[in-house]
Design a protein around this motif. Structure first.
Motif, short mmCIF file in Angstrom:
data_model
loop_
_atom_site.label_atom_id
_atom_site.label_comp_id
_atom_site.label_asym_id
_atom_site.label_seq_id
_atom_site.Cartn_x
_atom_site.Cartn_y
_atom_site.Cartn_z
N PHE A 4 -1.50 9.84 -2.63
CA PHE A 4 -1.49 10.03 -1.19
C PHE A 4 -0.05 10.07 -0.71
O PHE A 4 0.85 9.57 -1.38
CB PHE A 4 -2.24 8.90 -0.48
CG PHE A 4 -3.69 8.82 -0.85
CD1 PHE A 4 -4.61 9.73 -0.35
CD2 PHE A 4 -4.13 7.84 -1.73
CE1 PHE A 4 -5.94 9.67 -0.71
CE2 PHE A 4 -5.46 7.77 -2.09
CZ PHE A 4 -6.37 8.68 -1.58
N MET A 5 0.16 10.61 0.46
CA MET A 5 1.51 10.71 1.03
C MET A 5 1.86 9.40 1.77
O MET A 5 1.13 9.00 2.67
CB MET A 5 1.57 11.88 2.01
CG MET A 5 2.92 12.05 2.65
SD MET A 5 4.20 12.45 1.45
CE MET A 5 4.18 14.20 1.54
N PRO A 6 2.96 8.76 1.41
CA PRO A 6 3.36 7.55 2.14
C PRO A 6 3.76 7.88 3.58
O PRO A 6 4.15 9.01 3.88
CB PRO A 6 4.56 7.03 1.36
CG PRO A 6 4.69 7.86 0.15
CD PRO A 6 3.84 9.06 0.31
N VAL A 7 3.68 6.90 4.44
CA VAL A 7 4.09 7.06 5.83
C VAL A 7 5.61 7.17 5.86
O VAL A 7 6.30 6.34 5.27
CB VAL A 7 3.61 5.86 6.67
CG1 VAL A 7 4.14 5.95 8.09
CG2 VAL A 7 2.09 5.79 6.68
N LYS A 8 6.13 8.18 6.53
CA LYS A 8 7.58 8.37 6.62
C LYS A 8 8.00 8.26 8.08
O LYS A 8 8.40 9.24 8.70
CB LYS A 8 7.99 9.71 6.03
CG LYS A 8 7.74 9.80 4.55
CD LYS A 8 8.27 11.07 3.96
CE LYS A 8 8.05 11.05 2.46
NZ LYS A 8 8.63 12.18 1.81
N GLN A 62 0.83 -1.20 0.00
CA GLN A 62 0.00 0.00 0.00
C GLN A 62 0.87 1.26 0.00
O GLN A 62 0.59 2.22 -0.73
CB GLN A 62 -0.92 0.00 1.21
CG GLN A 62 -1.84 1.19 1.27
CD GLN A 62 -2.76 1.14 2.48
OE1 GLN A 62 -2.68 0.25 3.32
NE2 GLN A 62 -3.65 2.11 2.56
N GLU A 63 1.93 1.25 0.80
CA GLU A 63 2.81 2.41 0.86
C GLU A 63 3.57 2.61 -0.45
O GLU A 63 3.78 3.74 -0.88
CB GLU A 63 3.78 2.29 2.04
CG GLU A 63 3.10 2.31 3.40
CD GLU A 63 2.23 3.53 3.61
OE1 GLU A 63 2.70 4.67 3.40
OE2 GLU A 63 1.05 3.35 3.98
N VAL A 64 3.95 1.53 -1.11
CA VAL A 64 4.62 1.62 -2.41
C VAL A 64 3.67 2.22 -3.43
O VAL A 64 4.05 3.08 -4.24
CB VAL A 64 5.15 0.23 -2.86
CG1 VAL A 64 5.58 0.25 -4.32
CG2 VAL A 64 6.30 -0.20 -1.97
N MET A 65 2.41 1.78 -3.42
CA MET A 65 1.42 2.32 -4.36
C MET A 65 1.20 3.82 -4.11
O MET A 65 1.05 4.59 -5.07
CB MET A 65 0.10 1.56 -4.25
CG MET A 65 0.17 0.12 -4.74
SD MET A 65 0.74 -0.01 -6.45
CE MET A 65 -0.59 0.80 -7.30
N ALA A 75 3.43 5.90 -2.96
CA ALA A 75 4.63 6.59 -3.45
C ALA A 75 4.67 6.65 -4.97
O ALA A 75 5.04 7.67 -5.55
CB ALA A 75 5.89 5.90 -2.92
N CYS A 76 4.27 5.55 -5.63
CA CYS A 76 4.31 5.50 -7.08
C CYS A 76 3.23 6.35 -7.73
O CYS A 76 3.46 6.98 -8.76
CB CYS A 76 4.18 4.06 -7.57
SG CYS A 76 5.61 3.05 -7.18
N SER A 77 2.05 6.37 -7.13
CA SER A 77 0.95 7.10 -7.74
C SER A 77 0.99 8.58 -7.42
O SER A 77 0.47 9.40 -8.18
CB SER A 77 -0.40 6.52 -7.28
OG SER A 77 -0.60 6.80 -5.91
N GLY A 78 1.57 8.94 -6.31
CA GLY A 78 1.60 10.34 -5.90
C GLY A 78 0.26 10.84 -5.42
O GLY A 78 0.09 12.03 -5.17
#
Length: 185
Positions: free
Chosen positions: A97-101, A87-90, A92-95
């Motif tokens: 939503f903001m991935p968890v950092k 989910q986090e990779v998706m 990041a790739c789609s832009g």
């Protein structure tokens, strides 16, 4: 991920730092329920806390639980971590939503049986060894003796059956029965 254990993520962070040091010095993870390894691991947790100036009061019980379980693998936890990572990779790739950092520590120590000993977690070169390292041989035998009837092998059913198969549900004296009314073309 469990807000009832507010201090646990900080303790787990220290444990992860100590695990890296333990692996460097021993070329392996701590053996489950091995007293010498657990004591050495707790000392490394205290050292990591000091070295990184974290200022935590180290909970030796959490460190010992971590040392006892870190060599094993649980299918359900792996499935959760894999899904969360995807989910986090998706994101990041789609832009979109903001991935968890930040760090994510998933804690499910409640499932580990109380009173396990080192002899309970001896592996036997089966595909269930990772599970035995966490839950012990007796619990693995209970899982193998389960009897399940699964209705539907669609999207959720397939994931459930995959996890059951990887856990060894019904592979001993138990049974796993599947029924699905759909016709596959």
């Amino acid at each position: 991920t469990d807000f009832a254990k507010f201090e646990a993520p900080y303790q787990h962070h220290v444990c992860c730092l100590a695990l890296g040091e333990f692996d460097k010095s021993h070329n392996r993870f701590p053996k489950p329920y091995n007293t010498a390894d657990s004591e050495a691991f707790v000392k490394l947790c205290k050292k990591a806390n000091e070295d990184h100036a974290l200022g935590l009061e180290i909970n030796e019980d959490i460190c010992t639980q971590f040392a006892n379980a870190c060599s094993g693998q649980l299918v359900g936890v792996q499935a959760f971590i894999g899904g969360a990572t995807a989910q986090e990779v998706m994101k990041a790739c789609s832009g979109k939503f903001m991935p968890v950092k930040q760090w994510l520590y998933f804690d499910c120590t409640e499932i580990i049986p109380k009173g396990l000993k080192e002899s309970d977690c001896e592996v036997s070169n089966t595909r269930y060894d990772g599970q035995i390292l966490c839950l012990g041989q007796e619990m693995n035998e209970k899982i193998a003796a389960q009897r399940w009837f699964v209705v539907g092998a669609g999207a959720i059913g397939c994931e459930l059956l995959k996890n059951f198969a990887m856990m060894g549900v019904g592979h001993g004296k138990g049974m796993l029965t599947v029924t699905d009314m759909d016709i596959i073309e």
